[in-house]
Design an enzyme around this catalytic site. Structure first.
Site, PDB file in Angstrom:
ATOM      1  N   SER A   1       0.840  -1.195   0.000  1.00  0.00           N
ATOM      2  CA  SER A   1       0.000   0.000   0.000  1.00  0.00           C
ATOM      3  C   SER A   1       0.871   1.239   0.000  1.00  0.00           C
ATOM      4  O   SER A   1       1.995   1.219   0.509  1.00  0.00           O
ATOM      5  CB  SER A   1      -0.906  -0.011   1.227  1.00  0.00           C
ATOM      6  OG  SER A   1      -1.863   1.019   1.149  1.00  0.00           O
ATOM      7  N   ASP A   2       0.362   2.318  -0.567  1.00  0.00           N
ATOM      8  CA  ASP A   2       1.075   3.583  -0.547  1.00  0.00           C
ATOM      9  C   ASP A   2       0.083   4.723  -0.723  1.00  0.00           C
ATOM     10  O   ASP A   2      -0.997   4.536  -1.271  1.00  0.00           O
ATOM     11  CB  ASP A   2       2.136   3.650  -1.651  1.00  0.00           C
ATOM     12  CG  ASP A   2       3.251   4.606  -1.285  1.00  0.00           C
ATOM     13  OD1 ASP A   2       3.088   5.818  -1.530  1.00  0.00           O
ATOM     14  OD2 ASP A   2       4.263   4.158  -0.721  1.00  0.00           O
TER      15      ASP A   2
END
Length: 193
Positions: free
Chosen positions: A69-70
């Site tokens: 995730s980012d």
């Protein structure tokens, strides 16, 4: 099948914990700077970073399902990184003052080095006009924790005071589109349907 979160983010870990999703943490070792030099469009940058993190960790952990995730913040078409220090954080907040922050959060799932699923969501946060006094008081209370966030705020803390209006999913703003991720995990037999 074991589930791995490819992130050192405390809030992403907490989201999975609070949702009752058993996992272990293996932070991804990805050259984020290379992606940021190559990609300037925030949505694609967030998505590519999430994908790269999931794939990198899944290559080293065969058969495990890996979540990457980012989040990416842009204001007036300018991309922002996590602040280098408190002085840099104050500069970010002064720039954000009175403007709309666009926050893109992406999540990806990979197994055996192959991407299986990915999703990106957008939130818009109208930052109210911030005085220098407020910024100093805010950083006195929230530093160094907000130094680990790209938008210099924790919505679950005093960061909520930065905004006049917020449009977008709560989990997306925290840093990971959790609801779509839970659906993807259920669809892959990782969670009870």
């Amino acid at each position: 099948m074991p589930l791995i979160l490819a992130s050192a983010s405390a809030i992403r870990r907490a989201m999975l914990d609070q949702a009752g999703v058993a996992h272990r943490v293996v932070p991804a070792n990805v050259d984020e700077g290379a992606f940021k030099r190559r990609l300037r469009e925030p949505r694609m940058l967030a998505l590519e970073l999430a994908r790269a993190k999931a794939i990198a960790v899944s290559r080293d952990n065969p058969r495990d399902m890996v979540i990457g995730s980012d989040s990416v913040v842009s204001v007036e078409d300018r991309l922002f990184d996590k602040p280098r220090d408190r002085f840099d954080a104050a500069g970010h907040l002064r720039f954000f003052s009175g403007k709309t922050m666009i926050l893109m959060s992406a999540v990806a799932v990979a197994r055996d080095g192959e991407l299986e699923w990915n999703h990106v969501e957008t939130a818009r946060l109208l930052v109210r006009s911030l005085s220098d006094g407020f910024i100093a008081d805010y950083l006195d209370a929230e530093w160094p924790e907000v130094g680990a966030t790209v938008g210099v705020f924790r919505l679950e803390g005093r960061g909520v005071q930065l905004f006049d209006r917020i449009e977008g999913d709560h989990f997306t703003i925290l840093g990971m589109p959790l609801i779509p991720l839970l659906g993807a995990l259920r669809g892959r037999g990782m969670l009870a349907a």
